[in-house]
Design a protein around this motif. Structure first.
Motif, PDB file in Angstrom:
ATOM      1  N   GLY A  97       0.779  -1.222   0.000  1.00 32.56           N
ATOM      2  CA  GLY A  97       0.000   0.000   0.000  1.00 32.56           C
ATOM      3  C   GLY A  97       0.815   1.279   0.000  1.00 32.56           C
ATOM      4  O   GLY A  97       0.276   2.349  -0.270  1.00 32.56           O
ATOM      5  N   ALA A  98       2.090   1.196   0.294  1.00 33.56           N
ATOM      6  CA  ALA A  98       2.939   2.393   0.316  1.00 33.56           C
ATOM      7  C   ALA A  98       3.366   2.755  -1.109  1.00 33.56           C
ATOM      8  O   ALA A  98       3.488   1.873  -1.969  1.00 33.56           O
ATOM      9  CB  ALA A  98       4.173   2.140   1.180  1.00 33.56           C
ATOM     10  N   PRO A  99       3.597   4.030  -1.366  1.00 35.84           N
ATOM     11  CA  PRO A  99       4.103   4.419  -2.686  1.00 35.84           C
ATOM     12  C   PRO A  99       5.471   3.782  -2.937  1.00 35.84           C
ATOM     13  O   PRO A  99       6.275   3.647  -2.013  1.00 35.84           O
ATOM     14  CB  PRO A  99       4.237   5.939  -2.600  1.00 35.84           C
ATOM     15  N   ILE A 100       5.728   3.411  -4.168  1.00 32.92           N
ATOM     16  CA  ILE A 100       6.996   2.791  -4.532  1.00 32.92           C
ATOM     17  C   ILE A 100       7.950   3.895  -5.006  1.00 32.92           C
ATOM     18  O   ILE A 100       7.685   4.552  -6.014  1.00 32.92           O
ATOM     19  CB  ILE A 100       6.810   1.724  -5.626  1.00 32.92           C
ATOM     20  N   PRO A 101       9.043   4.098  -4.276  1.00 28.42           N
ATOM     21  CA  PRO A 101      10.007   5.127  -4.690  1.00 28.42           C
ATOM     22  C   PRO A 101      10.543   4.838  -6.093  1.00 28.42           C
ATOM     23  O   PRO A 101      10.794   3.688  -6.452  1.00 28.42           O
ATOM     24  CB  PRO A 101      11.140   5.005  -3.652  1.00 28.42           C
ATOM     25  N   GLY A 102      10.704   5.891  -6.879  1.00 24.05           N
ATOM     26  CA  GLY A 102      11.308   5.758  -8.189  1.00 24.05           C
ATOM     27  C   GLY A 102      10.470   5.050  -9.224  1.00 24.05           C
ATOM     28  O   GLY A 102      10.985   4.648 -10.267  1.00 24.05           O
ATOM     29  N   SER A 103       9.151   4.904  -8.992  1.00 29.90           N
ATOM     30  CA  SER A 103       8.292   4.218  -9.954  1.00 29.90           C
ATOM     31  C   SER A 103       7.853   5.183 -11.053  1.00 29.90           C
ATOM     32  O   SER A 103       7.194   6.177 -10.787  1.00 29.90           O
ATOM     33  CB  SER A 103       7.057   3.641  -9.262  1.00 29.90           C
ATOM     34  N   TYR A 104       8.213   4.874 -12.289  1.00 33.88           N
ATOM     35  CA  TYR A 104       7.823   5.693 -13.437  1.00 33.88           C
ATOM     36  C   TYR A 104       6.318   5.632 -13.670  1.00 33.88           C
ATOM     37  O   TYR A 104       5.679   6.628 -13.953  1.00 33.88           O
ATOM     38  CB  TYR A 104       8.573   5.213 -14.686  1.00 33.88           C
ATOM     39  N   TRP A 105       5.746   4.433 -13.543  1.00 31.92           N
ATOM     40  CA  TRP A 105       4.337   4.214 -13.842  1.00 31.92           C
ATOM     41  C   TRP A 105       3.441   4.415 -12.630  1.00 31.92           C
ATOM     42  O   TRP A 105       2.220   4.544 -12.774  1.00 31.92           O
ATOM     43  CB  TRP A 105       4.114   2.804 -14.389  1.00 31.92           C
ATOM     44  N   GLY A 106       4.014   4.380 -11.423  1.00 26.69           N
ATOM     45  CA  GLY A 106       3.194   4.518 -10.224  1.00 26.69           C
ATOM     46  C   GLY A 106       2.479   3.223  -9.893  1.00 26.69           C
ATOM     47  O   GLY A 106       2.825   2.153 -10.364  1.00 26.69           O
ATOM     48  N   ASP A 107       1.479   3.324  -9.041  1.00 26.11           N
ATOM     49  CA  ASP A 107       0.674   2.199  -8.590  1.00 26.11           C
ATOM     50  C   ASP A 107       1.572   1.071  -8.082  1.00 26.11           C
ATOM     51  O   ASP A 107       2.353   1.279  -7.170  1.00 26.11           O
ATOM     52  CB  ASP A 107      -0.293   1.751  -9.684  1.00 26.11           C
ATOM     53  N   ASP A 108       1.508  -0.108  -8.667  1.00 23.59           N
ATOM     54  CA  ASP A 108       2.270  -1.258  -8.175  1.00 23.59           C
ATOM     55  C   ASP A 108       3.545  -1.532  -8.968  1.00 23.59           C
ATOM     56  O   ASP A 108       4.213  -2.532  -8.755  1.00 23.59           O
ATOM     57  CB  ASP A 108       1.394  -2.511  -8.161  1.00 23.59           C
ATOM     58  N   GLU A 109       3.893  -0.647  -9.871  1.00 17.89           N
ATOM     59  CA  GLU A 109       5.049  -0.863 -10.747  1.00 17.89           C
ATOM     60  C   GLU A 109       6.365  -0.576 -10.033  1.00 17.89           C
ATOM     61  O   GLU A 109       6.470   0.357  -9.241  1.00 17.89           O
ATOM     62  CB  GLU A 109       4.932   0.006 -11.996  1.00 17.89           C
ATOM     63  N   ALA A 110       7.387  -1.372 -10.339  1.00 18.57           N
ATOM     64  CA  ALA A 110       8.708  -1.252  -9.712  1.00 18.57           C
ATOM     65  C   ALA A 110       9.297   0.132  -9.932  1.00 18.57           C
ATOM     66  O   ALA A 110       8.974   0.819 -10.907  1.00 18.57           O
ATOM     67  CB  ALA A 110       9.648  -2.314 -10.273  1.00 18.57           C
ATOM     68  N   GLY A 111      10.165   0.518  -9.017  1.00 15.81           N
ATOM     69  CA  GLY A 111      10.855   1.793  -9.112  1.00 15.81           C
ATOM     70  C   GLY A 111      12.356   1.602  -9.071  1.00 15.81           C
ATOM     71  O   GLY A 111      12.846   0.582  -8.569  1.00 15.81           O
TER      72      GLY A 111
END
Length: 187
Positions: A48-62
Motif C-alpha cells: 500500500g505504500a508508494p513505490i520510490p522511483g516508480s515511473y508508472w506509479g501504482d504497483d510498478e517497480a521503481g
C-alpha cells in the motif's frame, strides 16, 4: 520494437490483470539474489505504500541509483524490466538514475529482451511467463506479441546487448559481471 514510455490504458484501481505473476508469488530472496549478482539491491516496500522511483506509479517497480524498489503486488515483469534498465548501464551511469532510466529506443528494446532472459534465472518464472505477462500488461510490438519480438524481430537488441557483453553469441545471458565497461557517453 517496443513503444517506450507510451503507457497502456490502465483501468482505475489496482494495476491491471490479477493473472500476471507478482513478486509475492515467488521467493523474494531469489529475486534479490538475481539482482545482487548484477550489482543491484532489491528493496521491499510495504504493501500500500508508494513505490520510490516508480515511473508508472501504482504497483510498478521503481529505480533509484543501483536499487530496485518493489511491493508484494509488483508484477515480476516490471521488477525485471526496471532492473534490466540498470543492468545495461555502467555503474557511474546507474548512480544518476532516478525513476526514468532512458529515452533511448535501442536501450528500451534491449531491456525488453533482457528481462525475458532474466525470467529464466528465477525459479517459478521463466521467459515464457515474462513474455506472456508483458503482453497482458500492454507492451506493444510490431509482430503483435513479446514472444514474436523476442524470437523474430529483435536482431538489433541482441546485437546491442552482445556489444555490451550482456549476452553471448549463442543468445544466452553472459555470466554476471562480464559486461563491458561501456562509457555512459557511448550509451
Amino acid at each position: 520494437m517496443a513503444a517506450p514510455h507510451s503507457p497502456p490504458e490502465i483501468p482505475a484501481g489496482p494495476s491491471l490483470a490479477a493473472d500476471v505473476l507478482r513478486l509475492r508469488d515467488i521467493a523474494f530472496s531469489d529475486a534479490a539474489a538475481l539482482l545482487a549478482r548484477h550489482g543491484l539491491a532489491l528493496v521491499a516496500v510495504d504493501d500500500g505504500a508508494p513505490i520510490p522511483g516508480s515511473y508508472w506509479g501504482d504497483d510498478e517497480a521503481g529505480i533509484i541509483g543501483g536499487t530496485v524498489y518493489a511491493r508484494g503486488d509488483t508484477p515480476v515483469h516490471s521488477l525485471l524490466h526496471e532492473a534490466c534498465h540498470l543492468v545495461v548501464l555502467p555503474p557511474e551511469a546507474r548512480a544518476r538514475v532516478h525513476t526514468d532510466a532512458t529515452d533511448s529506443i535501442a536501450e528500451e528494446d534491449a531491456v525488453c529482451l533482457l528481462q525475458a532472459l532474466f525470467g529464466d534465472e528465477l525459479p517459478g518464472v521463466g521467459r515464457e511467463r515474462v513474455l506472456a505477462d508483458m503482453d497482458t500488461w500492454g507492451y506493444t510490438f510490431r509482430l503483435g506479441s513479446a514472444r514474436a519480438y523476442f524470437e523474430h524481430d529483435a536482431e538489433a537488441a541482441w546485437a546491442w546487448l552482445q556489444a555490451r557483453g550482456l549476452v553471448t553469441a549463442a543468445r544466452g545471458l553472459a555470466p554476471a559481471g562480464s559486461a563491458l565497461a561501456t562509457p555512459a557517453a557511448a550509451l
